[in-house]
Write an enzyme that holds these catalytic residues in place. Structure first.
Site, mmCIF file in Angstrom:
data_model
loop_
_atom_site.group_PDB
_atom_site.id
_atom_site.type_symbol
_atom_site.label_atom_id
_atom_site.label_comp_id
_atom_site.label_asym_id
_atom_site.label_seq_id
_atom_site.Cartn_x
_atom_site.Cartn_y
_atom_site.Cartn_z
ATOM 1 N N ARG A 128 0.458 5.302 -0.398
ATOM 2 C CA ARG A 128 -0.739 6.117 -0.123
ATOM 3 C C ARG A 128 -0.899 7.306 -1.056
ATOM 4 O O ARG A 128 -1.651 8.230 -0.742
ATOM 5 C CB ARG A 128 -0.704 6.585 1.332
ATOM 6 N N HIS A 145 -9.106 -10.266 -1.969
ATOM 7 C CA HIS A 145 -9.025 -10.046 -0.520
ATOM 8 C C HIS A 145 -10.208 -10.826 0.047
ATOM 9 O O HIS A 145 -11.361 -10.417 -0.119
ATOM 10 C CB HIS A 145 -9.136 -8.542 -0.252
ATOM 11 N N ASN A 184 -6.247 0.937 -3.303
ATOM 12 C CA ASN A 184 -7.121 1.689 -2.385
ATOM 13 C C ASN A 184 -6.546 3.052 -2.016
ATOM 14 O O ASN A 184 -6.325 3.380 -0.861
ATOM 15 C CB ASN A 184 -7.453 0.868 -1.128
ATOM 16 N N HIS A 244 -2.982 -12.322 1.082
ATOM 17 C CA HIS A 244 -2.774 -12.465 2.534
ATOM 18 C C HIS A 244 -3.602 -13.549 3.239
ATOM 19 O O HIS A 244 -4.424 -13.257 4.109
ATOM 20 C CB HIS A 244 -2.968 -11.131 3.257
ATOM 21 N N ASP A 295 2.026 -6.908 2.425
ATOM 22 C CA ASP A 295 0.852 -6.116 2.809
ATOM 23 C C ASP A 295 1.303 -4.883 3.602
ATOM 24 O O ASP A 295 0.654 -4.471 4.578
ATOM 25 C CB ASP A 295 -0.163 -6.940 3.623
ATOM 26 N N HIS A 313 0.852 -1.194 0.000
ATOM 27 C CA HIS A 313 0.000 0.000 0.000
ATOM 28 C C HIS A 313 0.881 1.235 0.000
ATOM 29 O O HIS A 313 1.605 1.484 0.976
ATOM 30 C CB HIS A 313 -0.915 0.014 1.226
HETATM 31 O O1 DOR Z 1 -4.588 -4.319 7.296
HETATM 32 C C1 DOR Z 1 -4.909 -3.916 6.187
HETATM 33 N N1 DOR Z 1 -4.597 -2.676 5.781
HETATM 34 N N2 DOR Z 1 -5.606 -4.711 5.365
HETATM 35 C C2 DOR Z 1 -6.137 -4.262 4.211
HETATM 36 O O2 DOR Z 1 -6.759 -5.039 3.543
HETATM 37 C C3 DOR Z 1 -5.972 -2.855 3.820
HETATM 38 C C4 DOR Z 1 -4.774 -2.288 4.438
HETATM 39 C C5 DOR Z 1 -4.689 -0.783 4.329
HETATM 40 O O3 DOR Z 1 -4.933 -0.243 3.252
HETATM 41 O O4 DOR Z 1 -4.307 -0.147 5.316
#
Ligand code: DOR
Length: 429
Positions: A65, A180, A95, A233, A306, A63
């Protein structure tokens, strides 16, 4: 143009192990052998004594941001954390805000990755528009923009009809859908794994079956459509068992597990510390053993971090209000070496060429260390001991679950397209 010569390491790739130096020029390996580059003017020598030289690592699950929450992790700091962790390519989850559901966002993410120049950033695409689970994202447009992995990560695709259609559209495009696995109706308000620990702490639970039902459903959808799927995951013993059985039947399924799911249990939540809140949640010791066994026998193909950075103020709140997620890029190799009872060869396979194939980048990452191949390489010392100090991490966020932990195994150099982006465990840019 000056050459880079990696000297004195043990070369480990899919063809096996041998000692030797590696000479690199113009982004490619130009020689592999003993005592290369001695006395050649202009060579940059990288010492690999005591180290393994392997194809670069590929993280299927990161991820970043940007766009939207740059205060947690811009692509630049995330890329630096990746390079320091030995990753030459990372799949960026969708996301963000806006989400990865248009060609222009895909191009933006890729361009920011190129600008940082520390690892190849591979944007994933959404399965559904804005990850809202109601309407399929424009797969053809996103695939034409170079996207290979499609996911709504952060959310599972709840509607089985939509998921079936997604697979039917994905098949002819040759893309891979990454699920997911979480049946949302079973996890409303959940904070941690549903079990003895959560009852004792009086917290709402995230039951294992919420993951397992979707794994079960999607195995059947793969059987129905014949289209491949990747499970993100995995966290429970039963999920591993189902994937093992599906693979034995010959179904085209791949899976990943995150280091926190093979190193930490739900007991970590005893102190109500939000740093240990993650989705899917930390599970039981039996689940940890099953994830380890799944990695060891190849049921789980890849180790994926992750990596989920969150700005400090968002995690410094009560457990039920904190967002789920933890850092992972800079500690993945060391946690794998320290905690998995697997030969180094298998650990590197799960970090490098196996995820490279799933990500669709096996033409340039996870390649054998041979003349003519693209020079995306990781050099690591499997015996170096170090302690995780959050303030020393390159990530802009600090939410590592490994703070203060003594680990074994450290990346010394990372080479991206022939350029040493990490030298002696420090980023060069
Ligand atoms: O722990 C998580 N954080 N699981 C996810 O599926 C999304 C992720 C996030 O974007 O922080």
């Amino acid at each position: 143009m000056s050459r880079v010569v990696i000297r004195g390491g043990m070369l480990l790739d899919q063809t096996g192990e041998r000692t030797g130096d590696v000479a690199i020029e113009s982004g490619r390996i130009i020689a592999v052998g003993e005592k290369l580059g001695d006395g050649l003017h202009g060579d940059t020598a990288l010492d690999a004594t005591g180290c393994v030289v392997s194809p670069g690592f590929v993280d299927l699950h990161v991820h970043l941001r940007e766009p939207g929450k740059e205060e947690a992790e811009p692509i630049e700091t995330g890329s630096r954390a990746a390079a320091l962790g030995g990753f030459t390519a990372v799949v960026a989850m969708p996301n963000t805000d806006p989400a990865h559901d248009t060609g222009s966002v895909i191009e933006f993410v890729r361009a920011q990755g190129r600008k940082a120049g520390l690892c190849e950033v591979l944007p994933s695409g959404c399965i559904t528009v804005d990850r809202a689970g109601t309407q399929l994202a424009p797969f053809a447009e996103l695939a034409a923009a170079g996207v290979h992995v499609f996911t709504d990560d952060g959310n599972g695709v709840q509607d089985p009809q939509l998921m079936r259609r997604a697979l039917e559209y994905a098949g002819p495009l040759g893309i891979v859908l990454a699920q997911h696995c979480e049946v949302a109706a079973l996890t409303k308000g959940a904070v941690m794994h549903e079990g003895a620990c959560c009852s004792r702490l009086g917290l709402p639970g995230w039951p294992a079956i919420a993951e397992e039902l979707m794994v079960m459903r999607d195995i059947e959808l793969v059987r129905l459509t014949g289209v491949p799927m990747h499970f993100l995951h995995l966290s429970t013993a039963r999920s591993v068992e189902m994937v093992r059985a599906a693979k034995a039947e010959g179904l085209n399924i791949t899976a990943e597990a995150a280091p926190h799911h093979f190193t930490l249990s739900d007991e970590q939540l005893n102190g109500y510390d939000p740093v240990f809140k993650v989705n899917p949640p930390l599970r039981t010791r039996a689940d940890i053993d099953a994830i380890k066994a799944g990695l060891a026998d190849g049921t789980i193909d890849a180790i994926a971090t992750d990596h989920a950075p969150h700005a400090p103020h968002t995690k410094e709140v009560p457990l039920d209000e904190a967002p789920p997620g933890m850092l992972g890029l800079e500690t993945a190799l060391a946690l794998s070496i320290s905690e998995l009872d697997m030969p180094l060869f298998d650990i590197v396979a799960a970090l490098s060429w196996k995820p490279a194939a799933i990500a669709g980048v096996a033409d340039r990452h996870g390649r054998p260390i041979e003349v003519g191949e693209p020079a995306n390489l990781t050099v690591f010392d499997p015996t170096q001991k170090w302690t995780v100090v959050p303030a020393q991490l390159a990530s802009k966020s600090r939410n590592t679950p490994s703070a203060g932990r003594a680990l074994t195994g450290k990346v010394r150099h990372t080479i991206l397209n022939g350029v040493a982006v990490v030298v002696n465990s420090a980023a060069t840019k």
